[in-house]
Each structure stands twice: as C-alpha cells, then as structure tokens.
Design an enzyme around this catalytic site. Structure first.
Site, mmCIF file in Angstrom:
data_model
loop_
_atom_site.group_PDB
_atom_site.id
_atom_site.type_symbol
_atom_site.label_atom_id
_atom_site.label_comp_id
_atom_site.label_asym_id
_atom_site.label_seq_id
_atom_site.Cartn_x
_atom_site.Cartn_y
_atom_site.Cartn_z
ATOM 1 N N ALA A 66 49.810 31.143 51.748
ATOM 2 C CA ALA A 66 49.338 31.723 52.996
ATOM 3 C C ALA A 66 47.887 31.291 53.202
ATOM 4 O O ALA A 66 47.180 30.967 52.242
ATOM 5 C CB ALA A 66 49.436 33.238 52.921
ATOM 6 N N GLY A 111 52.832 31.592 49.049
ATOM 7 C CA GLY A 111 53.826 31.577 50.116
ATOM 8 C C GLY A 111 54.645 30.293 50.147
ATOM 9 O O GLY A 111 55.783 30.289 50.634
ATOM 10 N N GLU A 114 57.301 30.762 47.608
ATOM 11 C CA GLU A 114 58.213 31.789 48.138
ATOM 12 C C GLU A 114 59.147 31.198 49.203
ATOM 13 O O GLU A 114 60.336 31.502 49.243
ATOM 14 C CB GLU A 114 57.383 32.950 48.706
ATOM 15 C CG GLU A 114 56.660 33.708 47.591
ATOM 16 C CD GLU A 114 55.573 34.646 48.113
ATOM 17 O OE1 GLU A 114 54.732 34.192 48.920
ATOM 18 O OE2 GLU A 114 55.552 35.816 47.726
ATOM 19 N N GLU A 134 48.397 34.332 43.488
ATOM 20 C CA GLU A 134 47.750 35.396 44.266
ATOM 21 C C GLU A 134 46.850 36.286 43.415
ATOM 22 O O GLU A 134 45.836 36.794 43.892
ATOM 23 C CB GLU A 134 48.806 36.245 44.984
ATOM 24 C CG GLU A 134 49.535 35.528 46.110
ATOM 25 C CD GLU A 134 50.774 34.762 45.670
ATOM 26 O OE1 GLU A 134 50.952 34.556 44.454
ATOM 27 O OE2 GLU A 134 51.540 34.359 46.548
#
Ligand code: CAA
Length: 262
Positions: A66, A111, A114, A134
């Site tokens: 992200a 992300g 993911e 993260e």
C-alpha cells in the site's frame, strides 16, 4: 480502456492488468483500488475473457504494498475504510469465475503479497521478493495478509513472516508453498502466457466449478466440502462442456469447449 494507475490489455481471450506506478514501485492507493475494481467489473461482464494475469509495470516491482505516503496521514477511521476497501477488492478478484494468475516480476510486499495471494496461483521471477513488512512501519497487514497467508503457508510460518517483516526470495516462497513456480526473470512472462493459453481452452463451466468448489470448500470441514463438490460435479453434467469433453475422449479427438449450458 484507459486508466491512470493500471494498464489494461487483452490478448485474445487473456486479459492483463499491469500495475502502473513504477516510480512508487506500483504501490496501491485508493485510485489503484478503484481502477482495478472497474477493470474487474469489465472482465466479469466480458464473456470472451477466459483468463486474467496480474503483473507489475517496470522491472523492479509487482506491487511494493500500500502507498505509505498516503497512509501516513490516515485517521483510524480512514485506515479501517482503506483496509475494508482492499478486502472488498480482493474478494472481487477471488470471486471472478475465470482463473487468475499473479505473474510476480519483482517486489510483492505488504498489499502486493496480499494481492498475489488472492489470485488462483503465483508464478514468480527468480529475482522476486515476497514479504509482509508492515510490522516495520508500526502497522499490520491490512488487505487480508494475516488471514490468507496463514491459510496458505500455516500459522507459524505466517506469524514468522508478519512478526519479523523479513523479505524472502521467490525460491523460499516456493519452498513454503506460497509460490507455485519460479522462472528465470527473462522467461517469466512467456511461461505465464503459455499456462494462460492452456487454461483458456478448458471448459468454462468446469473451470468455474473447480475454482468455486476449492475456494468455498477450503474454509469448511471435509464432509461439507465434499458435499459441495458432489453438487458441483452434478451441475457440470448439465453442461455442454461435459458432453463435449467426454464425447471427444471417446471419439479420440481434441475437445472443443464452448462453455454454454445445455
Ligand atoms: N509506498 C509508497 N512509495 C513506495 C513504496 C510504498 N509501499 N515502496 C516504494 N516506494 C517508493 C519509494 O519511496 C521511492 O520513491 P522516491 O524515489 O520518490 O524516493 C521509490 O518507490 C523507490 O523505492 P526505494 O528507493 O525504496 O527502492 P529500493 O530498491 O531501495 O527498495 C523496497 C525497494 C525494499 C521495496 C523499498 O522501497 C521498501 O521497503 N518499500 C516499502 C515496502 C513496504 O513496506 N510495503 C508494505 C506497505 S504497507 C501495506 O502494504 C499495508 C497493507 O497490507 C495494505
């Protein structure tokens, strides 16, 4: 179709979404989520598309997570909403009836990892790197990493990756069952297309049934999963694909699947 943060292409029956923010290593912001979601709506509506490939533009990254610059200013509510939007996008991706391949050409972090895990399977360049870093930012995975990773590689391996935040190589990712195949970087695209072409000529009804049954059955107990399989197996018998596939075998010819229901 034109987008700003992704490139959408179609090669015959194969659709391709390229994450296209190479200067930010294809990091995901709300515009990326919106554009990918729109592209998925288009793919769902276009019955001529049989396979989807996700990959990253540029030679460094699939998706490096992200967008940290955007997230840094988020309030708790914005954070929750962004995470929920990411979840919705990945459920949208997972629920496509066609097979989706993640062609991981570089960093697949946060992300990005993911997103790859929400695809049906992952092919990676030998230079690609995976991870859920993260924790190094003082946050946790927000697009399903704490859930899909443990389902894919087991609880303790998922904890090790999410707690240490280390990056692992494509080969290590294959060894733990996250990645299906690793190819030399220069061969990755060609190998991915080769498999996409194999998938594109299969029966649409049976392809959809196998995907749904594995995805939906995965979180069920064995007996419930097998019950779902029997229903799907029976449903396949109603399809032109089944008549064509079994007929072609007995007539010793190649099946020509049309994908309609009888
Ligand atoms: N968000 C925003 N920008 C990013 C980014 C990200 N996730 N990852 C890289 N970039 C930007 C960098 O800021 C840099 O921009 P500038 O040139 O303007 O400085 C550019 O992309 C190139 O990156 P680097 O200079 O850092 O390249 P590198 O080769 O030295 O390092 C890297 C590559 C190891 C991937 C490093 O960029 C990195 O660690 N990126 C962050 C990875 C990360 O933490 N991802 C998780 C994000 S959080 C998340 O994803 C939450 C969730 O689950 C939803």
């Amino acid at each position: 179709m034109t987008y700003e943060t992704i490139i959408f292409e179609q090669q015959d029956e194969i659709a391709i979404i390229r994450f296209n923010r190479p200067k930010a290593l294809n990091a995901i912001n709300p515009s990326v989520i919106k554009e990918v979601s729109d592209a998925l709506d288009h793919i769902k509506a276009d019955t001529s598309i049989k396979v989807l490939i996700l990959t990253g533009e540029g030679d460094k990254a699939f998706v490096a997570g992200a967008d940290i610059a955007t997230m840094k200013e988020y309030t708790p509510l914005q954070g929750k909403y962004f995470s929920a939007q990411g979840h919705e996008l990945l459920f949208q991706l997972e629920s496509l009836a066609i097979p989706v391949i993640a062609c991981v050409n570089g960093f697949a972090l946060g992300g990005g990892c993911e997103l790859a895990m929400a695809c049906d399977f992952i092919y990676a360049a030998d230079s690609a790197k995976f991870g859920q870093p993260e924790i190094n930012l003082g946050i946790i995975p927000g697009f399903g990493g704490t859930q899909r990773l443990s389902r894919l590689v087991g609880k303790s391996m998922a904890k090790e990756l999410c707690m240490t935040g280390v990056m692992i190589s494509a080969q290590e990712a294959k060894d733990i069952g996250l990645v299906n195949k690793v190819f030399p970087k220069e061969a990755l695209w060609e190998e991915t297309i080769k498999v996409a072409k194999i998938l594109a000529v299969k029966g649409k009804v049976s392809m959809r049934a196998v995907k749904e049954t594995i995805n939906r059955g995965y979180d069920q107990d064995l007996r419930t999963g097998c019950h779902m399989e029997s229903d799907a197996f029976g449903m396949c018998m109603a399809s032109e694909d089944a008549k064509e596939g079994m007929g072609a075998f007995l007539e010793k010819r190649r099946a020509d699947f049309k994908g309609g229901l009888l």
